[in-house]
Scaffold this motif. Structure first.
Motif, PDB file in Angstrom:
ATOM      1  N   ALA A  33     161.077  -6.970  65.161  1.00 44.01           N
ATOM      2  CA  ALA A  33     160.823  -5.723  65.880  1.00 44.01           C
ATOM      3  C   ALA A  33     161.438  -5.866  67.267  1.00 44.01           C
ATOM      4  CB  ALA A  33     159.327  -5.443  65.960  1.00 44.01           C
ATOM      5  N   TRP A  34     161.302  -4.852  68.066  1.00 38.82           N
ATOM      6  CA  TRP A  34     161.895  -4.839  69.404  1.00 38.82           C
ATOM      7  C   TRP A  34     160.812  -4.971  70.471  1.00 38.82           C
ATOM      8  CZ3 TRP A  34     167.075  -5.025  69.711  1.00 38.82           C
ATOM      9  CH2 TRP A  34     167.796  -4.686  68.558  1.00 38.82           C
ATOM     10  N   MET A  35     161.173  -5.597  71.572  1.00 38.28           N
ATOM     11  CA  MET A  35     160.270  -5.690  72.717  1.00 38.28           C
ATOM     12  C   MET A  35     161.021  -5.260  73.963  1.00 38.28           C
ATOM     13  SD  MET A  35     158.311  -9.312  72.011  1.00 38.28           S
ATOM     14  CE  MET A  35     156.702  -8.963  72.726  1.00 38.28           C
ATOM     15  N   ASN A  36     160.314  -4.640  74.882  1.00 36.59           N
ATOM     16  CA  ASN A  36     160.849  -4.388  76.215  1.00 36.59           C
ATOM     17  C   ASN A  36     160.034  -5.254  77.183  1.00 36.59           C
ATOM     18  OD1 ASN A  36     158.436  -3.022  76.578  1.00 36.59           O
ATOM     19  ND2 ASN A  36     159.355  -1.013  76.881  1.00 36.59           N
ATOM     20  N   ALA A  37     160.332  -5.161  78.455  1.00 34.70           N
ATOM     21  CA  ALA A  37     159.645  -6.002  79.450  1.00 34.70           C
ATOM     22  C   ALA A  37     158.137  -5.767  79.423  1.00 34.70           C
ATOM     23  CB  ALA A  37     160.210  -5.742  80.840  1.00 34.70           C
ATOM     24  N   ASP A  38     157.700  -4.516  79.320  1.00 34.78           N
ATOM     25  CA  ASP A  38     156.267  -4.221  79.304  1.00 34.78           C
ATOM     26  C   ASP A  38     155.579  -4.831  78.084  1.00 34.78           C
ATOM     27  OD1 ASP A  38     156.414  -2.809  81.682  1.00 34.78           O
ATOM     28  OD2 ASP A  38     156.593  -0.853  80.695  1.00 34.78           O
ATOM     29  N   ALA A  39     156.231  -4.765  76.911  1.00 32.17           N
ATOM     30  CA  ALA A  39     155.655  -5.343  75.695  1.00 32.17           C
ATOM     31  C   ALA A  39     155.530  -6.862  75.827  1.00 32.17           C
ATOM     32  CB  ALA A  39     156.504  -4.978  74.482  1.00 32.17           C
ATOM     33  N   ILE A  40     156.541  -7.478  76.419  1.00 28.54           N
ATOM     34  CA  ILE A  40     156.511  -8.934  76.624  1.00 28.54           C
ATOM     35  C   ILE A  40     155.371  -9.309  77.556  1.00 28.54           C
ATOM     36  CG2 ILE A  40     157.760 -10.861  77.697  1.00 28.54           C
ATOM     37  CD1 ILE A  40     160.357  -9.475  76.592  1.00 28.54           C
TER      38      ILE A  40
END
Length: 133
Positions: A33-40
């Motif tokens: 799946a994909w992550m952005n900075a907030d998800a990380i």
């Protein structure tokens, strides 16, 4: 500390990085799946995996709807910083189709073959058939 971690990650032009979820004790690859900075940052702070849903354009807290959560065991960044490996403890199934992992189609003898059965129906997990989770 969080900016130090984010500085090591090469996000694409959309601010995303692919993340592979792997069961920590068996080595089974569960999903990508994909992550952005907030998800990380949320994942690292909470210990429960959070992704970025491209289709919904918002954070996707894995298991929020289905109850099939991923507890983070280890967070790894590859040598180029452009792919993440999340070692997780998966509760239930990882795939929105109700299979244990998302890699249930194999190409064998030139044909696509389903190699894993549905363990939990999507209707049971979500109350309706989802387009993706």
């Amino acid at each position: 500390m969080s900016s130090d971690i984010l500085d090591k990650i090469s996000f694409d032009s959309n601010g995303l990085v692919p993340a592979i979820a792997q069961q920590h004790d068996s080595g089974e690859v569960l999903m990508m799946a994909w992550m952005n900075a907030d998800a990380i940052l949320e994942t690292l702070a909470s210990g429960t995996v959070c992704y970025w849903s491209r289709s919904r354009g918002q954070l996707w807290r894995k298991g929020e709807t289905s109850g099939h959560v991923q507890r983070l065991v280890d967070f790894r960044i590859d040598c180029d910083g452009d792919t993440l490996l999340l070692l997780v403890d998966q509760t239930g199934v990882a795939c929105h189709t109700g299979r244990h992992n998302c890699f249930f189609t194999a190409v064998r003898d030139g044909a696509a073959e389903i190699i894993s059965e549905v363990e939990v129906s999507p209707e049971e997990m979500y109350g309706k058939s989802p387009a993706g989770s």
